[in-house]
Motif scaffolding. Structure first.
Motif, PDB file in Angstrom:
ATOM      1  N   TYR A 124       0.828  -1.202   0.000  1.00 46.26           N
ATOM      2  CA  TYR A 124       0.000   0.000   0.000  1.00 46.26           C
ATOM      3  C   TYR A 124       0.862   1.250   0.000  1.00 46.26           C
ATOM      4  O   TYR A 124       1.984   1.253   0.518  1.00 46.26           O
ATOM      5  N   HIS A 125       0.311   2.326  -0.567  1.00 43.92           N
ATOM      6  CA  HIS A 125       0.963   3.631  -0.599  1.00 43.92           C
ATOM      7  C   HIS A 125       0.149   4.587   0.270  1.00 43.92           C
ATOM      8  O   HIS A 125      -1.001   4.899  -0.043  1.00 43.92           O
ATOM      9  N   LEU A 126       0.761   5.053   1.347  1.00 45.93           N
ATOM     10  CA  LEU A 126       0.096   5.904   2.323  1.00 45.93           C
ATOM     11  C   LEU A 126       0.584   7.340   2.166  1.00 45.93           C
ATOM     12  O   LEU A 126       1.791   7.578   2.066  1.00 45.93           O
ATOM     13  N   TYR A 127      -0.354   8.296   2.176  1.00 46.66           N
ATOM     14  CA  TYR A 127      -0.028   9.718   2.025  1.00 46.66           C
ATOM     15  C   TYR A 127      -0.461  10.444   3.291  1.00 46.66           C
ATOM     16  O   TYR A 127      -1.592  10.274   3.778  1.00 46.66           O
ATOM     17  N   LEU A 128       0.466  11.284   3.815  1.00 47.82           N
ATOM     18  CA  LEU A 128       0.277  11.969   5.084  1.00 47.82           C
ATOM     19  C   LEU A 128       0.629  13.437   4.936  1.00 47.82           C
ATOM     20  O   LEU A 128       1.282  13.835   3.968  1.00 47.82           O
ATOM     21  N   ASP A 129       0.234  14.239   5.927  1.00 39.78           N
ATOM     22  CA  ASP A 129       0.660  15.637   5.961  1.00 39.78           C
ATOM     23  C   ASP A 129       1.780  15.795   6.985  1.00 39.78           C
ATOM     24  O   ASP A 129       2.242  14.819   7.593  1.00 39.78           O
TER      25      ASP A 129
END
Length: 786
Positions: free
Chosen positions: A364-369
């Motif tokens: 999975y590819h997780l995107y965060l701030d």
């Protein structure tokens, strides 16, 4: 070994300032620095023991470490003194420089790289291997399930029965306390009707809940009263309870201890929603985590303030969402400061609690701030085979701090700098401001560009193509999963003011269920190659099905509603005036004393026999007008006879005679006194023969032979008396200004384009105000044409 020891002694001497040393004895300094690697340097640093707590106290060098023997030619001390100093249990008094030396040493001696230098991943990205096939995970609901079927996947029968049972217990408890209200135990049907009315109110918004049941008002609505009584709705809303009231008291006693559960009043709905959101749908490869605020300003320990959010005050949730459609996969309610399970801080724990590798799978590819991103978190995610990308803050721990070839304020727009530490890529990009990102998915630059407006040397703004890093492009594409979910929720949210925070969270769970159900509906439609319903249509259907109604059929009481026009009436036709009775001669005016179906109320109130002087004056006027009409008709008929194509005679449409209900329209005496200077100006002409004869085809408004008549606006509020409005501007098309020829109204003192033909005074005749009718003190009556 001797060479390493000599290099170590050289470093210690340079740090303590005991030199200088000659290059012949100690060798070249650059050579010594190159011989001692960074690992050996830190090992040598660890060998120096700090026996004092204060930096100003004495520092002891252990006896096991060799100290440099200073040459006699460069030192004023004797060898005996130096030997005694070496054997002294306490070293020389100096500040400890080891930590400062370590921080000042650049972690990356080569500095930041530019976009021209190639970048590559140390190892290929693993394949995407989810635990289940991504998408819908429910079967047996048919090819096209209804909105109610999808909603009941989140609020199943077991959960609804528990809520109804606890609500009945809470109502009984409140009655025992002395509260007075009528209560009947509710069941699943009542609960779904209650939820359906909440969605109905989300679509049709009114300022107060009680206004949905108001009667005899222009803003009255019919449907809520047909579904549930107002008192029943308010009773369910005030007694709604999700947890067992008896266990609430036991949990409140544990407040202040580790056994206290701040979310106890949300149970079991809280745990059920977290479980069912994961069970029904499996996310695709790109996912995102962000905060969500449930708006409230209640005095709660859980209430948070985030200045950069549209909703600044409220209960904060950490949400995991699918970036492709905004489906809420998981969430965690933030209850305030607590003991962290891992000791790495709130951002680390919130992400690791939502990322369950046994549920998701790998790849999975997780995107965060920047609230979550840290090198430690990204390495931990790599251990569970989840790659991540996100922005980071400059003061984040373990991020590069070197200034060699770094971006500064003078860097041009589009400048790219990057550093790689194994799988971690740190990249900076100068756009309108500096953007810092960390990624374990992408390389630094793949040749992507973007259009930006840049100010040139001439001071003008021009479109300019600048390079853009790959992590920035992918971050902008996939980071908006939670924002998309918030957007869908806010369209038709059931949120309204409550007195308890757990009821607020119950409303939010309804929003999550409805939004996720709509996303699943769209997924079903794409699978079956059908056109999905719009969000509004889906919510309307859900509200109607929950209430047990149908969108196609109107409620039964609407057909007889006084505000609804009859089927025979055309809603697009303009109401026309009732025509006063026709009378050719004054002798027929005596018949007006007898009421007839065609007589108007104003005619009934008038005198039966007019005076002789009035009759003569009117007959004279009628004679002159008849002569003008005949001459005009003769001229027009002559010109019409010359045309080759004969025109069809136009007949005036029949006007509907006033019904018996016209007796209800009686003249209304205004509060103010009559304002005309002379009452005879408006009342001296009582003979209906003043009006043009309707039997004459030339007087028809559609006939080309019709005489010049006042231009009356097409609005219903026109006076029915014999004083008719006339236009002040006879040639409006030839006017240079729209306000040309207008005068001040004698009633409201505003400019108007109308006047009374009989009185000659300027009067308003528009939708907002009807000074014409107020001036003549008559009732305003209009009748729909059939």
């Amino acid at each position: 070994m001797a060479q390493k020891r000599r290099s170590l002694d050289h470093v210690i001497a340079r740090l303590t300032g005991e030199g200088p040393f000659s290059d012949e004895e100690w060798g070249d300094s650059s050579e010594a620095d190159s011989v001692l690697s960074s690992d050996e340097y830190y090992d040598a640093e660890d060998g120096l023991e700090d026996t004092s707590e204060d930096d100003d106290e004495e520092y002891t060098v252990p006896s096991g470490k060799l100290q440099p023997d200073l040459p006699s030619s460069t030192s004023s001390e004797s060898e005996d003194e130096r030997a005694s100093a070496r054997q002294s249990p306490r070293g020389r008094k100096r500040k400890r420089p080891c930590k400062k030396a370590a921080s000042s040493t650049p972690l990356h001696p080569n500095g930041w790289h530019s976009e021209e230098q190639p970048d590559s991943l140390p190892e290929p990205i693993p394949l995407f291997c989810p635990a289940r096939p991504p998408g819908i995970q429910i079967f047996g609901t048919g090819d096209n399930p209804s909105p109610l079927d999808l909603f009941k996947l989140f609020f199943d029968k077991k959960t609804v029965n528990i809520i109804c049972e606890n609500t009945n217990k809470q109502a009984k408890k409140n009655i025992d306390r002395g509260k007075k209200f009528k209560w009947n135990d509710i069941g699943p049907t009542d609960f779904f009707k209650f939820a359906g009315l909440l969605f109905y109110m989300a679509i049709l918004k009114l300022p107060q809940v009680t206004q949905y049941w108001q009667k005899d008002s222009f803003f009255s609505v019919v449907s809520p009263a047909l579904v549930m009584a107002r008192n029943t709705f308010q009773a369910i809303s005030s007694n709604l309870h999700m947890s067992d009231p008896d266990k609430d008291a036991e949990n409140d006693k544990e407040k202040g201890t580790p056994n206290y559960d701040p979310l106890h009043r949300l149970q079991p709905l809280h745990d059920h929603m977290k479980s069912v959101c994961k069970t029904i749908y499996h996310p695709r490869q790109n996912i995102s985590i962000d905060e969500r605020m449930v708006a409230t300003k209640a005095r709660l320990g859980m209430r948070q303030y985030i200045k950069n959010k549209p909703t600044k005050y409220g209960i904060k949730l950490f949400v995991l969402a699918d970036s492709s459609n905004g489906y809420t996969v998981g969430f965690t309610v933030y209850t305030g400061k607590s003991k962290f399970t891992t000791g790495q801080g709130l951002p680390f724990d919130s992400v690791m609690n939502l990322i369950d590798s046994s549920f998701l799978g790998s790849g999975y590819h997780l995107y965060l701030d920047n609230f979550y991103t840290s090198p430690r978190l990204f390495r931990e995610l790599l251990a569970v085979k989840v790659r991540a990308c996100g922005t980071y803050r400059e003061n984040t721990k373990d991020t590069p701090s070197t200034k060699v070839n770094a971006i500064d304020k003078k860097s041009s727009r589009g400048t790219i700098r990057w550093i790689r530490e194994g799988p971690l890529l740190y990249i900076k990009w100068m756009d309108s401001r500096e953007v810092s990102m960390c990624s374990t998915i992408h390389t630094a630059y793949k040749g992507e560009t973007v259009q930006r407006r840049v100010k040139g040397p001439d001071g003008q703004w021009h479109a300019h193509t600048i390079p853009r890093p790959s992590p920035v492009s992918e971050y902008n594409k996939h980071m908006g999963g939670v924002d998309l979910s918030d957007q869908l929720i806010q369209y038709y949210s059931v949120h309204h003011r409550t007195t308890r925070w757990y009821k607020l969270m119950f409303q939010h769970f309804l929003d999550i269920a409805a939004t996720n159900a709509y996303i699943i509906h769209k997924e079903y439609s794409l699978m079956n190659r059908q056109q999905p319903m719009t969000h509004l249509k889906f919510t309307e259907s859900l509200a109607a099905e929950l209430c047990g109604c149908s969108l196609k059929n109107a409620p039964p009481s609407i057909s007889g509603h006084p505000h609804t026009p009859s089927k025979s009436a055309n809603p697009h036709t303009t109401p026309k005036l009732a025509t006063p009775p026709k009378s050719a001669t004054p002798s027929t005016s005596a018949k007006s004393a007898t009421p007839s179906t065609s007589a108007t109320p104003s005619t009934l109130a008038k005198s039966a026999t007019p005076s002789k002087s009035t009759t003569r004056s009117k007959s004279a006027k009628r004679t002159k007008s008849t002569k003008r009409t005949k001459s005009t008709t003769r001229t027009k008929s002559t010109s019409r006879s010359k045309s080759t194509t004969p025109s069809k005679p136009t007949t005036r449409s029949k006007r509907a005679a006033p019904s018996k209900s016209s007796e209800l329209y009686k003249p209304v005496t205004p509060d103010r006194p009559p304002t005309p200077s002379s009452s005879s100006d408006c009342t001296d002409i009582q003979d209906p023969s003043y009006l043009p004869d309707d039997s004459d085809p030339s007087n028809a408004p559609d006939s080309p032979d019709a005489p010049d008549s006042p231009c009356t606006p097409d609005i219903p509020n026109i006076s029915s008396q014999y004083c008719l409005p006339d236009s002040l501007n006879k040639n409006p098309r030839e006017s240079t200004k729209a306000s040309e020829g207008r005068l001040h109204c004698v009633n409201c003192k505003k400019k108007t384009a109308w006047k009374c033909r009989n009185c000659g005074v300027a009067l308003c005749l528009i939708v907002d105000r009807n000074c014409f009718a107020d001036w003549h003190d008559v009732c305003i009556k209009a009748q729909m044409a059939v």
